[in-house]
Design a protein around this motif. Structure first.
Motif, short mmCIF file in Angstrom:
data_model
loop_
_atom_site.label_atom_id
_atom_site.label_comp_id
_atom_site.label_asym_id
_atom_site.label_seq_id
_atom_site.Cartn_x
_atom_site.Cartn_y
_atom_site.Cartn_z
N ARG A 1 0.82 -1.21 0.00
CA ARG A 1 0.00 0.00 0.00
C ARG A 1 0.86 1.26 0.00
O ARG A 1 0.49 2.28 -0.61
CB ARG A 1 -0.93 -0.01 1.22
N THR B 1 1.54 11.45 -0.69
CA THR B 1 0.63 10.47 -1.27
C THR B 1 0.04 11.02 -2.56
O THR B 1 0.13 12.22 -2.86
CB THR B 1 -0.53 10.15 -0.30
N ILE C 1 -10.50 8.42 1.30
CA ILE C 1 -10.17 7.01 1.47
C ILE C 1 -11.31 6.36 2.22
O ILE C 1 -11.73 6.85 3.28
CB ILE C 1 -8.83 6.75 2.19
N LYS D 1 -9.63 0.43 4.48
CA LYS D 1 -8.41 0.16 5.26
C LYS D 1 -7.29 1.13 4.93
O LYS D 1 -6.95 1.33 3.78
CB LYS D 1 -7.99 -1.28 4.97
N TRP D 2 -6.68 1.71 5.96
CA TRP D 2 -5.58 2.65 5.81
C TRP D 2 -4.24 1.92 5.93
O TRP D 2 -3.54 1.72 4.97
CB TRP D 2 -5.72 3.76 6.85
N HIS D 3 -3.86 1.50 7.13
CA HIS D 3 -2.67 0.67 7.35
C HIS D 3 -1.34 1.38 7.06
O HIS D 3 -0.33 0.73 6.80
CB HIS D 3 -2.75 -0.62 6.49
N LYS E 1 -2.35 9.96 10.07
CA LYS E 1 -3.70 9.57 9.66
C LYS E 1 -4.06 10.18 8.30
O LYS E 1 -3.44 11.16 7.86
CB LYS E 1 -4.70 10.01 10.72
N PRO E 2 -5.08 9.61 7.65
CA PRO E 2 -5.42 10.07 6.29
C PRO E 2 -5.60 11.58 6.14
O PRO E 2 -5.20 12.15 5.13
CB PRO E 2 -6.73 9.33 6.00
N ARG F 1 -2.56 13.28 5.32
CA ARG F 1 -1.86 12.77 4.14
C ARG F 1 -2.63 13.06 2.85
O ARG F 1 -2.59 12.30 1.89
CB ARG F 1 -1.62 11.25 4.27
N PHE G 1 -12.47 10.50 5.25
CA PHE G 1 -12.04 9.15 5.64
C PHE G 1 -13.19 8.44 6.30
O PHE G 1 -13.79 8.95 7.24
CB PHE G 1 -10.84 9.26 6.60
N LEU H 1 -7.94 2.21 10.78
CA LEU H 1 -6.51 2.49 10.61
C LEU H 1 -5.65 1.23 10.59
O LEU H 1 -4.51 1.26 10.13
CB LEU H 1 -6.04 3.41 11.75
N SER I 1 -10.64 1.15 -0.43
CA SER I 1 -9.70 0.15 0.06
C SER I 1 -10.45 -0.90 0.87
O SER I 1 -10.46 -0.89 2.10
CB SER I 1 -8.65 0.89 0.89
#
Ligand code: CA
Length: 449
Positions: A74, A109, A123, A126-128, A136-137, A140, A145, A149, A217
């Motif tokens: 990812r 990103t 997003i 799933k972030w991960h 955190k999203p 980024r 979101f 996470l 995702s």
């Protein structure tokens, strides 16, 4: 005169529409087997909606990801760069208090880049890529979101017993947190895959007037194997219970992709939306009942079963349906999206804009060489042309010719070629940063620290 004005006005409108920057949707499945969708030959799980993307777009028959497990794969996808360049060499531990456990802030990103071109970014799922506040999203490049996470999640909302990761004290209970909407826990009531599809459609409906980027995702069909009767009942003919539940999970995702495509069509934006579908790594066949077909091994391995994935992309305005057979990789999505958004990425990216290759405007291979490495196991893979050099626990430094041995069964003897590939690989390795953090496999040592 009046007619002329109307005609002229119509012409202007048409011109304005075709110049609009494309929307971008990346749909990522999690741990989906290579042979588990219709367009790669699956027989027991119908995926009519995923196949719509394949039928209206291009199928990459040699489509790869940058790593055979979730986190690093990812990180490569979302930055357009080989993740080892910035030390994302392992699957991260879920550590909400650790600002170094995730995608480093040196990286931008695709959302960060597209934002500079006026895109609205979401997003969903799933972030991960880091659970710390700063990773955190919303930090980024993402405006919206909805999801979680951690590296996986349970599917039934009654099992979401923790408000957030700060309450989790045991490994794998990361999978039991409430879902987040812009960092706030919510009371979800639907089966996870259905909830993510619903949110994706909601985002499209709200943002269809202006260019958007949606990173959908899904964590289906990643373990735990959980499906509702609605989907299970479609697979009474499958005897193996694991495979049956897995099939139901894939089917739920396919339904979701169906309503996403329908929403694009209803809103009149299907033709100018780039829709990509791929898996983040190969299927762990014994764990989730997936099937990588004739590819050797699966998730975690540098053989084809670990890194070659079902991969298709449609963009009706620009891409004629067909197949593309030369090697491509998930990072290319970054290059395609940024190119047509009119953005020059700040960091050097490894992805390539494939569209001129697909359309035949540029000849040659977009990637003369592709490479993979797991620094902890010293396993690696190098693909040059049709050849692949693999170092794995089950096969040391062996060369295969995929053009007549896609299953990597019969090593060939060509030391000149393998030495050359090894040199290319070592040069690439020398460009990498040291691993930034301890991984999931080393969480004992991490806790002691
Ligand atoms: Ca995965």
């Amino acid at each position: 005169m009046k007619i002329l004005l109307i005609v002229f006005g119509f012409f202007l409108c048409g011109a304005a529409v075709s110049q609009q920057k494309p929307n971008v949707i990346i749909i990522l499945a999690d741990d989906l087997g290579y042979a588990d969708v219709g367009f790669t030959g699956c027989k027991d799980i119908p995926t009519p909606n995923i196949d719509r993307i394949a039928n209206q777009g291009v199928v990459f028959t040699n489509g790869y990801v940058t790593y055979p497990v979730c986190g690093p794969s990812r990180a490569g996808l979302i930055t357009g760069r080989y993740q080892n360049r910035f030390g994302f060499a392992r699957n991260p531990i879920i550590a909400p208090n650790d600002p170094n456990m995730g995608l480093p802030l040196s990286e931008r990103t695709l959302a960060t880049e597209l934002k500079t071109a006026g895109y609205t970014n979401a997003i969903i799922g799933k972030w991960h890529l880091g659970a710390h506040e700063t990773l955190k999203p919303d930090r980024r490049g993402f405006d919206y979101f909805y999801g979680f996470l951690s590296g996986g999640h349970r599917y039934f909302p009654e099992e979401y017993i923790y408000n957030d990761l700060s309450e989790v004290t045991r490994d794998w209970d990361w999978y039991r947190t409430k879902l987040l909407r812009n960092n706030k826990p919510v009371e979800e009531t639907e089966y996870l895959t259905d909830a993510l599809s619903r949110e994706a459609v909601g985002f499209i409906e709200q943002n269809q007037e202006n260019p958007f980027f949606l990173y959908l995702s899904y964590n289906a069909p990643h373990a735990p194997l959980q499906a509702t009767e609605k989907y299970l009942s479609r697979f009474d003919h499958i005897q193996d219970e694991k495979r049956r539940t897995y099939a139901a999970m894939v089917s739920a995702m396919d339904d979701g992709i169906g309503i996403v495509l329908e929403s694009l069509k209803t809103n009149g934006i299907l033709d100018n939306t780039i829709v990509a579908f791929l898996s983040d790594n190969g299927g762990p066949e014994y764990a989730n009942g997936s099937d990588n077909g004739q590819l050797r091994e699966g998730k975690g391995s540098m053989f084809e079963g670990g890194v070659r994935v079902p991969f298709t992309l449609m963009w009706p305005d620009k891409i004629t349906p067909g197949q593309y057979h030369l090697p491509v990789i998930s990072m290319d999505l970054f290059a395609i999206a940024s190119t047509y958004a009119g953005v020059t990425p700040q960091n050097n990216i490894d992805g390539v804009n494939l569209v001129p290759y697909i359309n035949g405007e540029v000849s040659g291979s977009p990637h003369p060489t592709l490479m993979w490495v797991n620094v902890d196991k010293n396993s690696y893979g190098v693909r040059s042309g049709s050849h692949k050099l693999v170092n794995e626990a089950t096969s040391s430094n062996s060369l295969y010719d995929l053009s007549d041995d896609i299953s990597e069964q019969s090593p060939i003897d060509n030391s000149l070629l393998s030495d050359d590939m090894l040199r290319t690989y070592n040069n690439w390795r020398n460009e990498h940063s040291e691993p930034l953090f301890l991984g999931l496999e080393q969480r004992g040592a991490y806790k002691r620290k």
